[in-house]
Design an enzyme around this catalytic site. Structure first.
Site, mmCIF file in Angstrom:
data_model
loop_
_atom_site.group_PDB
_atom_site.id
_atom_site.type_symbol
_atom_site.label_atom_id
_atom_site.label_comp_id
_atom_site.label_asym_id
_atom_site.label_seq_id
_atom_site.Cartn_x
_atom_site.Cartn_y
_atom_site.Cartn_z
ATOM 1 C CG ASP A 66 -1.810 1.318 1.210
ATOM 2 O OD1 ASP A 66 -1.540 2.080 0.549
ATOM 3 O OD2 ASP A 66 -2.468 1.207 2.339
ATOM 4 C CE1 TYR A 174 -6.477 10.117 -10.808
ATOM 5 C CE2 TYR A 174 -6.399 11.739 -12.692
ATOM 6 C CZ TYR A 174 -6.089 10.634 -12.169
ATOM 7 O OH TYR A 174 -5.259 9.579 -12.926
#
Length: 266
Positions: A66, A174
């Site tokens: 991760d 984003y």
């Protein structure tokens, strides 16, 4: 493999690829192996997907990672250095989008109205995108630079986004995360070139990845322009990334290569 393979271009190199379980990361890992890499470490939060790709590669090894977890990133890079005593190439392709925001945009397109995202964007949605896309890039850059500086050489390629330039309506988090990725990568590039480490960025436009497959039909149609090239394949973006990682790009430092098929120029 659809990529432009140049046998031996990465002969004997030790490489690490994040987001290697699918899409651009998987394509880059396959191409590195095909071009002679001595070892390719495939890192992905989906360890099963990374393992499936690694099994195809004689030099492949999968690791669950991760990228938002700084300690896990440090440990993964340290493992590579411990096993191989160096890290020559890093391709950082891990990242996330926001399916909920995409659906809001698609619904607005279908109803011919402007999307309303910012005023309903939650802290959790903002932080998820920033944590993985921007923080994750910092974690990888920091760990890779620590590992590469002693050797005085190395190539790092980060997958950014063309959304930095066209800032799509309804996708502020984003676009902001990827703008940060670009600026961070360029700032680091200017610093570490004195240590023989090159950092560059690929900024893809629409590409046939898992993210694209999850894009609602109305939004996908809006992103499809018959006047330009269709969605890129992951292999086409990997070609660009590995050019940047190769000796042929020795004079490229802090470059952001826009790879959007001609949708716009920056």
């Amino acid at each position: 493999m659809d990529g432009d393979v140049r046998v031996g271009r990465f002969e004997g190199k030790v490489a690490m690829v994040t987001g290697a379980g699918s899409g651009m990361g998987a394509a880059a890992a396959r191409q590195l192996a095909a071009e002679g890499a001595q070892a390719v470490v495939l890192a992905d939060v989906n360890s099963e997907a990374a393992s499936a790709v690694a099994k195809e590669l004689p030099a492949g090894r999968a690791v669950a990672l991760d990228v938002a977890d700084a300690a896990a990133v440090d440990a993964a890079v340290d493992d590579v250095l411990r096993e191989h005593d160096r890290l020559d190439v890093l391709v950082h392709a891990a990242g996330v989008d926001d399916p909920e925001a995409k659906q809001v945009i698609a619904d607005a397109l279908a109803e011919s109205r402007p999307p309303e995202v910012t005023d309903r964007l939650t802290d959790a949605a903002w932080q998820r995108v920033m944590r993985i896309n921007l923080d994750g890039t910092f974690h990888l850059l920091r760990a890779a630079v620590r590992g590469m500086r002693p050797a005085g050489t190395g190539a790092i390629v980060v997958i950014g986004s063309s959304s930095v330039f066209d800032t799509p309506v309804g996708y502020p988090h984003y676009a902001a995360s990827k703008a940060g990725v670009h600026a961070l990568s360029q700032a680091v590039a200017k610093e570490v070139i004195t240590s023989g480490i090159r950092v560059n960025v690929v900024a893809p436009g629409p590409t046939e990845t898992g993210m694209a497959a999850r894009t609602p039909a109305a939004l996908r149609s809006d992103l499809t322009d018959p006047g330009v090239r269709p969605y890129a394949t992951p292999e086409e973006i990997a070609d660009i990334a590995l050019f940047l990682a190769s000796d042929a790009a020795a004079n490229l430092v802090g470059a952001v290569l826009l790879a959007n098929g001609g949708r716009f120029t920056a």
